[in-house]
Design a protein around this motif. Structure first.
Motif, short mmCIF file in Angstrom:
data_model
loop_
_atom_site.label_atom_id
_atom_site.label_comp_id
_atom_site.label_asym_id
_atom_site.label_seq_id
_atom_site.Cartn_x
_atom_site.Cartn_y
_atom_site.Cartn_z
N LEU A 296 4.07 0.45 -21.33
CA LEU A 296 4.61 1.20 -21.01
C LEU A 296 5.75 2.26 -21.77
O LEU A 296 5.98 3.32 -21.75
N GLN A 297 6.07 1.47 -22.85
CA GLN A 297 5.96 2.25 -23.75
C GLN A 297 5.47 3.55 -24.82
O GLN A 297 6.17 5.12 -24.39
N ALA A 298 4.23 3.75 -24.13
CA ALA A 298 3.34 4.39 -24.90
C ALA A 298 3.92 5.80 -23.56
O ALA A 298 3.77 6.40 -24.08
N ALA A 299 3.41 5.35 -22.26
CA ALA A 299 3.23 5.93 -21.53
C ALA A 299 4.81 7.05 -21.46
O ALA A 299 5.31 8.25 -20.50
N MET A 300 6.02 6.09 -22.01
CA MET A 300 7.26 7.14 -21.65
C MET A 300 7.91 7.59 -22.65
O MET A 300 8.41 8.58 -22.91
N LYS A 301 6.71 7.43 -24.19
CA LYS A 301 6.70 8.79 -24.81
C LYS A 301 6.23 10.06 -24.74
O LYS A 301 5.95 10.94 -25.97
N GLY A 302 5.02 9.25 -23.61
CA GLY A 302 4.22 10.54 -23.44
C GLY A 302 3.04 10.74 -24.30
O GLY A 302 2.20 12.41 -24.13
#
Length: 302
Positions: A296-302
């Motif tokens: 999720l954190q990786a996805a939020m960073k794009g």
């Protein structure tokens, strides 16, 4: 390298015959003082005998020290009394091998609920009760070695053993939490899935296989897993001279975007969800959530 149990006190449950007897004898040969626990029941848990006393006599005949105990692992008060007597006589308890068990095999459709409950009570609850009775002593000593007896039936399934399989996977799960809770007090907890020719398996193995899978071939794995240099959180299989490891693994899986988090979206990604290419062995339960949080954190960073 010689592995010794001099100065150690060991409890082996279900030690009146088969694997338990083999463990008790080898522990005694290597210097341990052994509590030989056995209710003396038949394979389905009924009846009583003096099986424990006979094993004690074998140990004493070869110059070792042992005491019999006829307590039931399914009764906590009896396990607590067993530990108290061992401490009174020898000053502590350093090793516990949870080996006691019964079988009441039937297909699930034919299995009486009481037979399901009894098998779970002896194997899973019994292992918890015996361990709990030793736990505080091992914490106070800053030393403990505990072995749970799991089974391939629990790890992988076996027709006609829903009760036994449920209990045996439960025992492995118990070990996975206790190894974490015991770590700071030098308590190491492992699981063993044995394959052995014993009273429990005498009508399951063909005659030739029965001769090959003698209990003594499991002893090396069991005793190493309760030795001073034992690992912790291991699941080991042993039998007939063959030894292997088993693991509970997970993969990284896939993070589905919000507009794809549906039954259909899950189904469409089934192959990626079940791809084992990136399997790993979590060290504790929270790692499952940590993997998802990382995605999720990786996805939020794009």
């Amino acid at each position: 390298m010689s592995i010794s149990f001099e100065g150690r006190v060991a409890i082996v449950t279900g030690a009146g015959g088969g694997l338990g007897r083999a463990y008790a004898l080898e522990l005694a040969k290597r210097g341990a003082k052994v509590v030989v626990n056995d209710l003396g029941a038949s394979r389905d848990g009924s009846g009583h005998s003096d099986a424990a006393l006979k094993v004690v006599e074998e140990i004493e005949a070869m110059g070792g020290e042992a005491m019999p105990n006829g307590g039931s692992v399914s009764e906590y008060d009896q396990m607590a009394e067993m530990v108290a007597r061992a401490k009174e006589r020898w000053g502590g308890v350093h090793v516990l091998i949870n080996n006691a068990g019964i079988l009441r095999d039937k297909s699930f459709t034919k299995m009486d609920p009481a037979d399901f409950e009894m098998v779970v009570r002896v194997h899973l609850i019994g292992s918890a009760f015996a361990t709990k009775a030793c736990w505080d002593t091992m914490r106070e000593q800053n030393y403990g070695r505990i072995l749970m007896t799991a089974s391939s039936s629990g790890l992988f399934g076996n027709f006609g053993q829903a009760n036994y399989g449920a209990a045996k996977l439960g025992v492995a799960g118990l070990a996975k939490t206790l190894y974490l809770e015991g770590a700071k007090n030098n308590i190491r907890v492992n699981s063993l899935a044995p394959v052995a020719a014993t009273r429990m398996t005498e009508d399951i193995f063909p005659e030739e296989a029965f001769k090959l899978f003698n209990p003594e071939s499991v002893v090396p794995a069991a005793l190493f897993l309760v030795s001073e240099d034992a690992p912790t959180n291991a699941i080991i299989g042993a039998g007939g001279g063959g030894y292997h490891s088993a693991w509970v693994t997970m993969n990284k899986g896939v993070l589905l975007p919000p507009d794809d988090q549906s039954v259909e979206g899950f189904a469409a990604h089934w192959n990626r969800i079940t791809d084992r290419t990136d399997d790993f062995v979590p060290r504790s339960g929270p790692e499952q959530a940590q993997v998802i949080i990382g995605q999720l954190q990786a996805a939020m960073k794009g």
